[in-house]
Design a protein around this motif. Structure first.
Motif, mmCIF file in Angstrom:
data_model
loop_
_atom_site.group_PDB
_atom_site.id
_atom_site.type_symbol
_atom_site.label_atom_id
_atom_site.label_comp_id
_atom_site.label_asym_id
_atom_site.label_seq_id
_atom_site.Cartn_x
_atom_site.Cartn_y
_atom_site.Cartn_z
ATOM 1 N N TYR A 169 0.841 -1.201 0.000
ATOM 2 C CA TYR A 169 0.000 0.000 0.000
ATOM 3 C C TYR A 169 0.877 1.253 0.000
ATOM 4 O O TYR A 169 2.061 1.197 0.346
ATOM 5 N N SER A 183 -0.951 2.544 6.217
ATOM 6 C CA SER A 183 -1.470 1.307 5.604
ATOM 7 C C SER A 183 -0.376 0.251 5.579
ATOM 8 O O SER A 183 -0.623 -0.920 5.874
ATOM 9 N N TYR A 231 -0.992 -3.525 7.063
ATOM 10 C CA TYR A 231 -1.012 -4.659 6.122
ATOM 11 C C TYR A 231 0.274 -5.489 6.207
ATOM 12 O O TYR A 231 0.236 -6.701 6.025
ATOM 13 N N ASP A 250 -12.174 7.366 2.532
ATOM 14 C CA ASP A 250 -10.760 7.348 2.143
ATOM 15 C C ASP A 250 -10.259 5.948 1.799
ATOM 16 O O ASP A 250 -9.050 5.721 1.693
ATOM 17 N N SER A 283 -9.917 3.415 3.550
ATOM 18 C CA SER A 283 -9.131 2.800 4.627
ATOM 19 C C SER A 283 -10.085 2.349 5.736
ATOM 20 O O SER A 283 -11.186 2.892 5.869
ATOM 21 N N TRP A 309 -13.247 -2.231 5.784
ATOM 22 C CA TRP A 309 -12.146 -2.869 5.038
ATOM 23 C C TRP A 309 -12.448 -2.961 3.549
ATOM 24 O O TRP A 309 -11.580 -3.322 2.743
ATOM 25 N N PHE A 361 -6.227 4.656 12.409
ATOM 26 C CA PHE A 361 -7.501 4.212 11.820
ATOM 27 C C PHE A 361 -8.697 4.515 12.727
ATOM 28 O O PHE A 361 -9.781 3.977 12.539
ATOM 29 N N ILE A 371 -6.550 8.731 5.290
ATOM 30 C CA ILE A 371 -5.485 7.906 4.700
ATOM 31 C C ILE A 371 -6.025 7.448 3.346
ATOM 32 O O ILE A 371 -6.688 6.419 3.243
ATOM 33 N N GLU A 415 -6.384 5.733 0.307
ATOM 34 C CA GLU A 415 -5.829 4.562 -0.384
ATOM 35 C C GLU A 415 -6.655 4.191 -1.616
ATOM 36 O O GLU A 415 -6.684 3.036 -2.017
#
Ligand SMILES: Cc1cc2nc3c(=O)[nH]c(=O)nc-3n(C[C@H](O)[C@H](O)[C@H](O)COP(=O)(O)OP(=O)(O)OC[C@H]3O[C@@H](n4cnc5c(N)ncnc54)[C@H](O)[C@@H]3O)c2cc1C
Length: 423
Positions: A91, A96, A100, A352, A354, A371, A402, A413, A415
């Motif tokens: 990511y 992230s 992850y 976002d 995230s 998720w 988060f 964030i 992503e």
């Protein structure tokens, strides 16, 4: 290697031999089906991979044993058993990368930890670029990923053709393959096995897994959670963690909360099984399709989310049509295959792209959701940090970014590039 906590004495080569003598008819049940107790220290709502992992780590790491996982259907019957099992940690943003990569490291020892073969296969995840612009953006992303200590390599069309002989790399394609990047430590795992492995290991530590029990209300007194209403009666609890994916908005409303989440259908499909022809996972965000081959030989395909909100666990035909058109163009052999099954799940996406791992304004009530299209890969990491949050009532360094607070502070964030379509 850590000690085998998940019922290590029950699954072994000796147990296999012993049970062979009685035609495998006397295996112990993998987990119990207890009646709900009147009260628990912690209740986890949602028996998907994330909820079961949370219960397991609460019991195994934090020593809390009076726990129930309440599942309205059957464990793993939500997105956990419906996803296409792509696992990666490449990511863009540091936050992230933190969660992850934490998950990916746990995947690497999960089969041993649970004493249950989750069939984690690090076959690599390759993402294709179909334009100069995409390739430039990809190069930048690869640098950012590597700065976080995560493996990532750019590939040329010739290298891609060598790795994936069935792909058409001719420059005349509508969306030609201009290059790509690969995370070799990425791959796939068997999704059901993840739910079953965590369930068995959590049950072994005394966690009650209660299926066919729908949560219909969240009880509160003086700003603090006191329990839940269910289709099987009231159950008291000191703490409640909600891990209900596409239904998180619905469950949050039960506590008077409004989450910034959209629930939308996401579909996947598999072909009839064929001989091995693809030993990596390939994603193609520009044409909204990705492909891998399962251990059974089926080609597994996925698309982007459907564009409307729904709780129906099925998607629209045009999305599947678009996915297959792109697939046939990139991998011409597909045109001769039959589709065996299609299905959908409901994914929970934040603005976002995230996740949310957070306390709430109700004391003792926590949410782990958002998720979206890509939470399977996070399962062990998400359960690990969520258990820590519930046990300590404070987020650790990995979980803190988060929190729900980011929607007030604006510290989002974003992503979308890595997670909006891709899984
Ligand atoms: C088609 C598809 C493909 C995907 N592909 C990938 C992929 O390749 N890689 C990846 O990383 N991710 C992928 N995902 C996303 C991934 O599946 C999810 O992010 C992840 O599985 C979420 O796990 P979970 O445990 O939070 O949710 P779930 O497994 O959905 O579990 C939530 C559970 O909560 C239960 N529940 C809901 N409401 C209640 C209630 N009121 N009372 C009690 N129980 C309740 C549900 O029945 C469900 O079992 C995909 C998703 C789909 C649908």
């Amino acid at each position: 290697m850590r000690a085998l906590k998940g019922g290590s004495s029950r699954y072994s080569i000796f147990a296999l031999a012993r049970n062979a003598l009685s035609y495998h008819e006397n295996w112990q049940k993998a987990w119990r089906s207890p009646e709900p107790k009147p009260e628990y220290d912690v209740i986890i709502v949602g028996g998907g991979g994330h909820g079961l992992a949370t219960a397991y780590y609460l019991a195994s790491i934090h020593g809390i044993r009076n726990i129930a996982v309440i599942e309205k259907g059957w464990i793993g019957g939500g997105n956990t058993g419906r996803n296409t099992t792509i696992i990666r940690s490449n990511y863009l943003w540091d936050e992230s990368a933190g969660i992850y990569e934490h998950a990916l490291k746990l995947w690497e020892g999960l089969t041993q930890e649970l004493n249950f073969n989750v069939m984690f296969s690090q076959r690599g995840v390759l993402t294709l670029a179909h334009s100069e612009h995409e390739l430039k953006e990809m190069r930048r992303r690869v640098e950012a990923i590597r700065l976080n200590g995560i493996d990532s390599e750019v590939m040329t069309p010739a290298q891609i053709k060598k790795l994936v002989p069935i792909i058409d790399t001719s420059p005349t394609l509508r969306y030609p393959v201009m290059g790509g990047f690969i995370q070799k430590r990425g791959g796939t795992a068997r999704h059901d096995a993840v739910a079953w492995g965590y369930a068995r290991a959590a049950d072994d530590l005394g966690v009650d897994i209660i299926q066919n029990c729908e949560v219909t209300g969240i009880l509160r007194e003086g700003g603090k959670v006191t329990g839940i209403e269910t289709s099987r009666g009231t159950i008291k609890a000191k703490k409640v963690g909600c891990v209900t994916a596409g239904h998180s908005g619905v469950v949050a409303e039960m506590a008077g909360l409004h989450l910034p989440i959209d629930s939308r259908p996401l579909q996947a499909l598999v072909s009839e099984p064929i001989k091995p022809c693809l030993d990596t996972v390939i994603m193609s965000n520009a044409v909204h399709m990705y492909i891998s081959q399962s251990d059974k030989g089926e080609l597994v395909f996925g698309a982007g989310v459907d564009s409307y909100n729904s709780y129906s666990q099925r998607g629209s035909v045009p999305t599947v049509e678009g996915l297959l058109a792109a697939g046939v163009e990139l991998y011409p052999i597909i045109s001769r295959l039959r589709v065996l099954r299609t299905w959908g799940g409901i994914v929970d996406t934040c603005p976002d792209a995230s996740p949310i791992i957070s306390k709430t304004s109700v004391d003792g009530l926590y949410f782990n959701c958002g998720w979206g299209t890509g939470g399977f890969k996070a399962t062990p990491g998400s359960g690990h940090v969520f258990a820590d949050l519930i046990a300590r009532d404070e987020p650790n360094k990995i979980a803190a970014p988060f929190s729900l607070k980011r929607f007030e502070t604006g510290y989002l964030i974003d992503e979308h590039g890595a997670a909006g379509v891709a899984h």
